[in-house]
Design a protein around this motif. Sequence first.
Motif, PDB file in Angstrom:
ATOM      1  N   THR A   5      19.151   1.237  42.365  1.00 44.36           N
ATOM      2  CA  THR A   5      20.205   0.784  42.870  1.00 44.36           C
ATOM      3  C   THR A   5      19.748  -0.111  44.378  1.00 44.36           C
ATOM      4  OG1 THR A   5      22.501   1.464  43.965  1.00 44.36           O
ATOM      5  CG2 THR A   5      20.577   2.859  44.154  1.00 44.36           C
ATOM      6  N   ARG A   6      20.617  -1.062  44.437  1.00 47.32           N
ATOM      7  CA  ARG A   6      20.552  -1.865  45.564  1.00 47.32           C
ATOM      8  C   ARG A   6      21.660  -1.303  46.457  1.00 47.32           C
ATOM      9  NH1 ARG A   6      16.857  -5.489  44.804  1.00 47.32           N
ATOM     10  NH2 ARG A   6      17.339  -7.413  46.379  1.00 47.32           N
ATOM     11  N   LEU A   7      22.393  -0.506  46.196  1.00 41.06           N
ATOM     12  CA  LEU A   7      23.450  -0.017  47.067  1.00 41.06           C
ATOM     13  C   LEU A   7      23.129   0.845  47.921  1.00 41.06           C
ATOM     14  CD1 LEU A   7      26.603   0.212  47.465  1.00 41.06           C
ATOM     15  CD2 LEU A   7      26.592   2.047  45.905  1.00 41.06           C
ATOM     16  N   LEU A   8      23.654   0.896  49.109  1.00 39.32           N
ATOM     17  CA  LEU A   8      23.396   1.748  50.372  1.00 39.32           C
ATOM     18  C   LEU A   8      24.729   1.919  51.104  1.00 39.32           C
ATOM     19  CD1 LEU A   8      21.699   3.692  52.029  1.00 39.32           C
ATOM     20  CD2 LEU A   8      21.345   1.643  53.556  1.00 39.32           C
ATOM     21  N   ASP A   9      25.392   3.045  50.710  1.00 38.90           N
ATOM     22  CA  ASP A   9      26.509   3.242  51.356  1.00 38.90           C
ATOM     23  C   ASP A   9      26.876   2.739  52.961  1.00 38.90           C
ATOM     24  OD1 ASP A   9      29.257   4.974  51.003  1.00 38.90           O
ATOM     25  OD2 ASP A   9      28.651   5.707  53.158  1.00 38.90           O
ATOM     26  N   PRO A  10      27.818   1.963  52.988  1.00 42.79           N
ATOM     27  CA  PRO A  10      28.068   1.240  54.339  1.00 42.79           C
ATOM     28  C   PRO A  10      28.100   2.215  55.481  1.00 42.79           C
ATOM     29  CG  PRO A  10      29.520   0.372  52.622  1.00 42.79           C
ATOM     30  CD  PRO A  10      28.981   1.549  51.999  1.00 42.79           C
ATOM     31  N   ALA A  11      28.739   3.482  55.218  1.00 43.50           N
ATOM     32  CA  ALA A  11      28.899   4.336  56.383  1.00 43.50           C
ATOM     33  C   ALA A  11      27.384   4.983  56.655  1.00 43.50           C
ATOM     34  CB  ALA A  11      29.770   5.621  56.008  1.00 43.50           C
ATOM     35  N   VAL A  12      26.525   5.216  55.631  1.00 43.21           N
ATOM     36  CA  VAL A  12      25.179   5.665  55.947  1.00 43.21           C
ATOM     37  C   VAL A  12      24.448   4.579  56.501  1.00 43.21           C
ATOM     38  CG1 VAL A  12      22.862   6.340  54.887  1.00 43.21           C
ATOM     39  CG2 VAL A  12      25.157   7.128  54.006  1.00 43.21           C
ATOM     40  N   ALA A  13      24.554   3.355  56.029  1.00 45.64           N
ATOM     41  CA  ALA A  13      23.770   2.260  56.861  1.00 45.64           C
ATOM     42  C   ALA A  13      24.213   2.066  58.282  1.00 45.64           C
ATOM     43  CB  ALA A  13      24.133   0.844  56.181  1.00 45.64           C
ATOM     44  N   ARG A  14      25.611   2.195  58.550  1.00 50.75           N
ATOM     45  CA  ARG A  14      26.131   2.108  60.054  1.00 50.75           C
ATOM     46  C   ARG A  14      25.350   3.245  60.960  1.00 50.75           C
ATOM     47  NH1 ARG A  14      30.625   0.530  57.400  1.00 50.75           N
ATOM     48  NH2 ARG A  14      31.695   2.729  57.847  1.00 50.75           N
ATOM     49  N   ALA A  15      25.517   4.499  60.253  1.00 53.71           N
ATOM     50  CA  ALA A  15      24.737   5.727  61.039  1.00 53.71           C
ATOM     51  C   ALA A  15      23.432   5.450  61.266  1.00 53.71           C
ATOM     52  CB  ALA A  15      25.355   7.032  60.355  1.00 53.71           C
ATOM     53  N   MET A  16      22.586   5.048  60.155  1.00 55.59           N
ATOM     54  CA  MET A  16      21.140   4.894  60.450  1.00 55.59           C
ATOM     55  C   MET A  16      20.976   3.687  61.571  1.00 55.59           C
ATOM     56  SD  MET A  16      19.814   5.281  56.575  1.00 55.59           S
ATOM     57  CE  MET A  16      18.132   4.776  57.011  1.00 55.59           C
ATOM     58  N   ALA A  18      22.861   2.862  63.924  1.00 53.95           N
ATOM     59  CA  ALA A  18      23.101   3.315  65.337  1.00 53.95           C
ATOM     60  C   ALA A  18      22.115   4.075  66.040  1.00 53.95           C
ATOM     61  CB  ALA A  18      24.254   4.179  65.247  1.00 53.95           C
ATOM     62  N   VAL A  19      21.546   5.008  65.016  1.00 52.44           N
ATOM     63  CA  VAL A  19      20.282   5.921  65.540  1.00 52.44           C
ATOM     64  C   VAL A  19      19.223   4.886  65.836  1.00 52.44           C
ATOM     65  CG1 VAL A  19      18.433   7.511  64.774  1.00 52.44           C
ATOM     66  CG2 VAL A  19      21.033   7.779  64.122  1.00 52.44           C
ATOM     67  N   SER A  20      18.805   3.884  64.948  1.00 49.77           N
ATOM     68  CA  SER A  20      17.786   2.952  65.309  1.00 49.77           C
ATOM     69  C   SER A  20      18.130   2.229  66.801  1.00 49.77           C
ATOM     70  CB  SER A  20      17.535   2.031  64.331  1.00 49.77           C
ATOM     71  OG  SER A  20      17.227   2.517  63.120  1.00 49.77           O
ATOM     72  N   ALA A  21      19.224   1.841  66.704  1.00 49.88           N
ATOM     73  CA  ALA A  21      19.772   0.918  67.862  1.00 49.88           C
ATOM     74  C   ALA A  21      19.570   1.798  69.461  1.00 49.88           C
ATOM     75  CB  ALA A  21      21.034   0.423  67.909  1.00 49.88           C
ATOM     76  N   ALA A  22      19.890   3.008  69.108  1.00 49.03           N
ATOM     77  CA  ALA A  22      20.147   3.956  70.324  1.00 49.03           C
ATOM     78  C   ALA A  22      18.560   4.304  70.793  1.00 49.03           C
ATOM     79  CB  ALA A  22      20.816   5.194  70.114  1.00 49.03           C
ATOM     80  N   ALA A  23      17.591   4.499  69.783  1.00 46.81           N
ATOM     81  CA  ALA A  23      16.526   4.911  70.048  1.00 46.81           C
ATOM     82  C   ALA A  23      15.836   3.646  70.727  1.00 46.81           C
ATOM     83  CB  ALA A  23      15.611   5.158  68.902  1.00 46.81           C
ATOM     84  N   LYS A  24      15.858   2.680  70.118  1.00 52.59           N
ATOM     85  CA  LYS A  24      15.307   1.294  70.616  1.00 52.59           C
ATOM     86  C   LYS A  24      15.515   1.031  72.133  1.00 52.59           C
ATOM     87  CE  LYS A  24      14.104  -1.480  66.942  1.00 52.59           C
ATOM     88  NZ  LYS A  24      13.980  -2.731  66.100  1.00 52.59           N
ATOM     89  N   LYS A  25      17.023   1.140  72.351  1.00 53.64           N
ATOM     90  CA  LYS A  25      17.485   0.873  73.595  1.00 53.64           C
ATOM     91  C   LYS A  25      16.918   2.094  74.624  1.00 53.64           C
ATOM     92  CE  LYS A  25      21.747   0.403  76.184  1.00 53.64           C
ATOM     93  NZ  LYS A  25      23.265   0.492  76.273  1.00 53.64           N
ATOM     94  N   GLY A  26      17.124   3.407  74.355  1.00 57.35           N
ATOM     95  CA  GLY A  26      16.440   4.226  75.238  1.00 57.35           C
ATOM     96  C   GLY A  26      14.905   4.028  75.412  1.00 57.35           C
ATOM     97  N   ALA A 120      11.416  11.157  74.035  1.00 59.21           N
ATOM     98  CA  ALA A 120      12.589  11.601  73.110  1.00 59.21           C
ATOM     99  C   ALA A 120      12.978  10.418  72.260  1.00 59.21           C
ATOM    100  CB  ALA A 120      13.795  12.334  73.693  1.00 59.21           C
ATOM    101  N   HIS A 121      13.266   9.404  72.927  1.00 56.97           N
ATOM    102  CA  HIS A 121      13.698   7.976  72.336  1.00 56.97           C
ATOM    103  C   HIS A 121      12.496   7.573  71.388  1.00 56.97           C
ATOM    104  CE1 HIS A 121      16.997   8.014  75.224  1.00 56.97           C
ATOM    105  NE2 HIS A 121      17.723   7.421  74.127  1.00 56.97           N
ATOM    106  N   LEU A 122      11.343   7.696  71.836  1.00 51.70           N
ATOM    107  CA  LEU A 122      10.156   7.088  70.897  1.00 51.70           C
ATOM    108  C   LEU A 122       9.974   7.847  69.779  1.00 51.70           C
ATOM    109  CD1 LEU A 122       7.566   5.740  70.370  1.00 51.70           C
ATOM    110  CD2 LEU A 122       6.457   7.278  71.901  1.00 51.70           C
ATOM    111  N   ILE A 123      10.345   9.298  69.757  1.00 50.49           N
ATOM    112  CA  ILE A 123      10.233  10.168  68.569  1.00 50.49           C
ATOM    113  C   ILE A 123      11.491  10.007  67.652  1.00 50.49           C
ATOM    114  CG2 ILE A 123      10.482  12.418  67.601  1.00 50.49           C
ATOM    115  CD1 ILE A 123       9.063  13.465  70.243  1.00 50.49           C
ATOM    116  N   GLY A 124      12.519   9.530  68.393  1.00 53.95           N
ATOM    117  CA  GLY A 124      13.899   9.273  67.434  1.00 53.95           C
ATOM    118  C   GLY A 124      13.617   7.828  66.825  1.00 53.95           C
TER     119      GLY A 124
END
Length: 148
Positions: A5-16, A18-26, A120-124
Amino acid sequence: MTVRTRLLDPAVARAMSAVSAAAKKGLGDPALAELVVLRASQLNHCAFCLDMHLALAREHGVSERQLDLLAAWEEAEDVFDERERAALALTEAVTLLTDGFVPDEVYERAAKHFDETRLAHLIGLVVAINNWNRVMVSRRIPPGGCTP
């Protein structure tokens, strides 16, 4: 070859994302963040993420020398500073979990260079890129193959 599948649920993609962006920003250091995600992606053999993050690393000013030697960072002592080396060691320990845990000496080395919040952000960030690597590799998404 099995059709994947090439499908990734949009809600899952948004959540992932968001975690990536928060960790990078932090973490507060975009160039270091890209080195970290690149090293994890090398270890996980994720061509999609390597392709994407090599471009981002260049945009954030990571040198071509660092990009060229990232896979051998431990031997390239003059190319990476102690803070970068501590982050890369922690990245490898969290990504590989060779002994089932992150060794105390690796964690303590990183803790010397990052306060508790940045650590904590690095580990995240390492956890987030490992998630992305696994999502992309399990589906065998090629470089530039799709929008996650």
